[in-house]
Design an enzyme around this catalytic site. Structure first.
Site, PDB file in Angstrom:
ATOM      1  N   LYS A 103       0.857  -1.198   0.000  1.00  0.00           N
ATOM      2  CA  LYS A 103       0.000   0.000   0.000  1.00  0.00           C
ATOM      3  C   LYS A 103       0.886   1.239   0.000  1.00  0.00           C
ATOM      4  CE  LYS A 103      -2.999   2.674   3.090  1.00  0.00           C
ATOM      5  NZ  LYS A 103      -3.628   2.730   4.430  1.00  0.00           N
TER       6      LYS A 103
ATOM      7  N   ASP B 123      -2.152  10.568   3.583  1.00  0.00           N
ATOM      8  CA  ASP B 123      -3.559  10.226   3.787  1.00  0.00           C
ATOM      9  C   ASP B 123      -4.245  11.266   4.660  1.00  0.00           C
ATOM     10  OD1 ASP B 123      -6.003   9.029   3.980  1.00  0.00           O
ATOM     11  OD2 ASP B 123      -5.371   7.510   5.437  1.00  0.00           O
TER      12      ASP B 123
ATOM     13  N   LYS C  90      -9.556  13.362   8.353  1.00  0.00           N
ATOM     14  CA  LYS C  90      -9.037  12.971   9.652  1.00  0.00           C
ATOM     15  C   LYS C  90      -8.965  14.176  10.592  1.00  0.00           C
ATOM     16  CE  LYS C  90      -5.964   9.281   7.976  1.00  0.00           C
ATOM     17  NZ  LYS C  90      -6.463   8.176   8.812  1.00  0.00           N
TER      18      LYS C  90
ATOM     19  N   ASP D 198       1.834   6.473   5.791  1.00  0.00           N
ATOM     20  CA  ASP D 198       0.812   5.539   5.308  1.00  0.00           C
ATOM     21  C   ASP D 198       1.273   4.763   4.081  1.00  0.00           C
ATOM     22  OD1 ASP D 198      -1.622   4.387   5.898  1.00  0.00           O
ATOM     23  OD2 ASP D 198      -2.772   5.740   4.621  1.00  0.00           O
TER      24      ASP D 198
ATOM     25  N   ASP E 213     -11.875   7.436   4.213  1.00  0.00           N
ATOM     26  CA  ASP E 213     -10.638   7.204   4.952  1.00  0.00           C
ATOM     27  C   ASP E 213     -10.292   5.725   5.044  1.00  0.00           C
ATOM     28  OD1 ASP E 213      -8.365   7.946   6.351  1.00  0.00           O
ATOM     29  OD2 ASP E 213      -9.350   7.898   8.300  1.00  0.00           O
TER      30      ASP E 213
ATOM     31  N   GLU F 116      -9.301   3.932   2.594  1.00  0.00           N
ATOM     32  CA  GLU F 116      -8.857   3.977   1.204  1.00  0.00           C
ATOM     33  C   GLU F 116      -7.824   2.915   0.854  1.00  0.00           C
ATOM     34  OE1 GLU F 116      -5.424   5.063   3.081  1.00  0.00           O
ATOM     35  OE2 GLU F 116      -7.421   5.800   3.562  1.00  0.00           O
TER      36      GLU F 116
ATOM     37  N   ARG G 285      -7.656  -0.281   1.396  1.00  0.00           N
ATOM     38  CA  ARG G 285      -8.252  -1.485   0.810  1.00  0.00           C
ATOM     39  C   ARG G 285      -8.755  -1.236  -0.612  1.00  0.00           C
ATOM     40  NH1 ARG G 285     -12.352  -1.551   5.715  1.00  0.00           N
ATOM     41  NH2 ARG G 285     -10.501  -0.485   6.540  1.00  0.00           N
TER      42      ARG G 285
END
Length: 486
Positions: A258, A263, A270, A281, A340, A342, A344
């Protein structure tokens, strides 16, 4: 850093020439037949109350009589596990920080662990002790004087010691690359930057690299990945690297990372506190890149494919919205309830893409869920696997690398949380069991091969005063990939 073996018996260690001799001892005393000069110095330190053999204790003696090394560092490892050996060596190396020791010799005494495993950990501990991030901080303090480490080994241990040093050097190089990428701020470590790092690695090690831009990703039908990237002005990159160490007919190991280089949470923004840490991230991408480097240096006889889906998750007028429905590369539709969640969404298209390689096994790595941090903290990575044999292999690799993971369940009942009235699935369930429902989401895209998933949200970086990337789970992944060589 120069790592090498040094042939010497344990009854003649006082004659070793070095700026510092690090004596890492397991148990509550030195064994019979040990070097008499060093044994006397240790006994005197215990008698004076300056040292004891409890795990974690370390003491430096300067210019001790009868010892050729300028400094003698005693470090106790308690019961003598591999983990305790690493902790004791960390304490010993800590005694040298800020001092002028350029060459350290390390002798392990009384350990059940083999010299190969000890050698690997010695290299990693030393590399970690001298690592300093300075890309955006040129005023950072110097790494220190230490530039050479000699591992004391007998003639019978020399071959195993050299193998351990080589593996330790490769893993350390991979960890450093992962940390360097993840520690850089989001305005430096963009998707384009990640692609450049992979290309450079490919050039140095003869690895085939392909970088797909947005048009290529659109052509593939990666609607889920594209949805996450829509809100950012930074162009996405889909990166594929192939290490070929076996015949083409040999099914590859595939690692998927990933690569969310920042993010914000997207429209599901967030909270501002600690949002700066969302530069980390892309820890999954950094770790599979670091593993690729380690494998390329070790040159095992296997095929490895590394895939990184890289983009930012940002809010804008173009950004995907809660309630939007997108179509993934697999044709399955997804109702995005929370932008959020995201990671996956980019991984699912990557997991569909790798079907073309007819892989022996696929492991995806992601800083995926806060729920995993709550469940396991920063000690173990969360691990999911489609079968018990794969779970055992990942667990064993983590234990061997001192980079542990913990298996979590994939019961079918958890699928209930992903039901949607408007799509084949929702991208989130309830807060309860959040790491598991995230894994269940990914599992829907990994049914055509053996599949594992590592949720490293708690282990990829540290916050607070020690804020920074850890480089995990490069050690685990490297040991796992090596275990798959036939």
């Amino acid at each position: 850093m120069d790592f090498r073996t040094l042939a010497a018996s344990q009854d003649a260690l006082a004659g070793i020439s070095a700026d510092a001799l690090l004596l890492v001892v397991a148990g509550d005393k030195l064994p019979a037949g040990f070097d008499k000069t060093l044994a006397a110095l240790a006994a005197d330190a215990v008698k004076l109350g300056d040292f004891d053999f409890k795990g974690g204790r370390a003491l430096t003696l300067h210019r001790p009589a009868g010892v050729k090394a300028t400094r003698l560092v005693l470090a106790a490892a308690g019961k003598g596990s591999l983990k305790a050996a690493r902790a004791a060596l960390n304490a010993a190396l800590g005694q040298l920080k800020g001092r002028g020791a350029a060459h350290a010799a390390v002798a392990f005494v009384g350990f059940d662990a083999g010299i190969e495993a000890l050698a690997e950990q010695a290299v990693q501990a030393t590399a970690e002790s001298v690592y300093v991030y300075r890309h955006t901080k040129p005023s950072a303090p110097a790494a220190g004087a230490l530039s050479k480490l000699s591992l004391v080994a007998s003639k019978d241990e020399a071959k195993a010691a050299k193998a351990g040093l080589a593996r330790g050097e490769a893993i350390s190089a991979g960890i450093e690359l992962a940390r360097e990428c993840a520690n850089r701020p989001g305005n430096c470590a963009t998707p384009t930057f990640l692609a450049e790092q992979v290309k450079a690695l490919g050039k140095d090690h003869g690895i085939k690299v392909e970088v797909l831009d947005q048009k290529a990703v659109e052509k593939l039908g990666m609607g889920s990945f594209l949805a996450v990237a829509k809100g950012s002005d930074e162009p996405l990159r889909f990166i594929v690297a192939r290490y070929e160490g076996a015949a083409k007919a040999v099914a590859p190991v595939v690692l998927v990372g990933k690569g969310i280089t920042f993010d914000s949470g997207g429209i599901s923004l967030k909270p501002g506190a600690e949002m700066d840490e969302m530069k980390f991230d892309m820890g999954g991408a950094a770790s599979v890149l670091g593993t690729l480097r380690a494998v390329a240096e070790l040159k095992p006889k296997l095929n490895l494919v590394v895939v990184i889906a890289a983009c930012e998750n940002m809010p804008s007028g173009r950004a995907v919205k809660p309630g939007d429905v997108v179509t993934s590369m697999s044709g399955q539709t997804i109702e995005i309830l929370n932008t959020d969640a995201e990671g996956r969404l980019i991984l699912c298209d990557a997991l569909t893409y790798v079907e073309r390689f007819k892989p022996a096994v696929v492991v995806d790595v992601a800083t995926l869920t806060g729920a995993c941090v709550i469940a396991l903290g920063g000690v173990r990575s969360g691990m999911y696997a489609s079968d018990d044999e794969l779970a055992a292999a990942l667990s064993a690799a983590g234990d061997a690398a001192l980079d542990p993971c913990w298996r979590l369940p994939l019961d079918e009942d958890y699928d209930e949380g992903l039901k949607s009235n408007f799509a084949d699935m929702a991208n989130v369930g309830s807060r309860a069991g959040g790491s598991i429902t995230a894994a269940k989401f990914l599992q829907r895209y990994a049914s055509k091969y053996r599949w594992g998933h590592l949720d490293i949200a708690g282990t990829a970086w540290k916050g607070g005063a020690a804020k920074g990337a850890t480089g995990r789970p490069v050690g685990l992944l490297t040991h796992f990939v090596l275990s798959q060589a036939k």
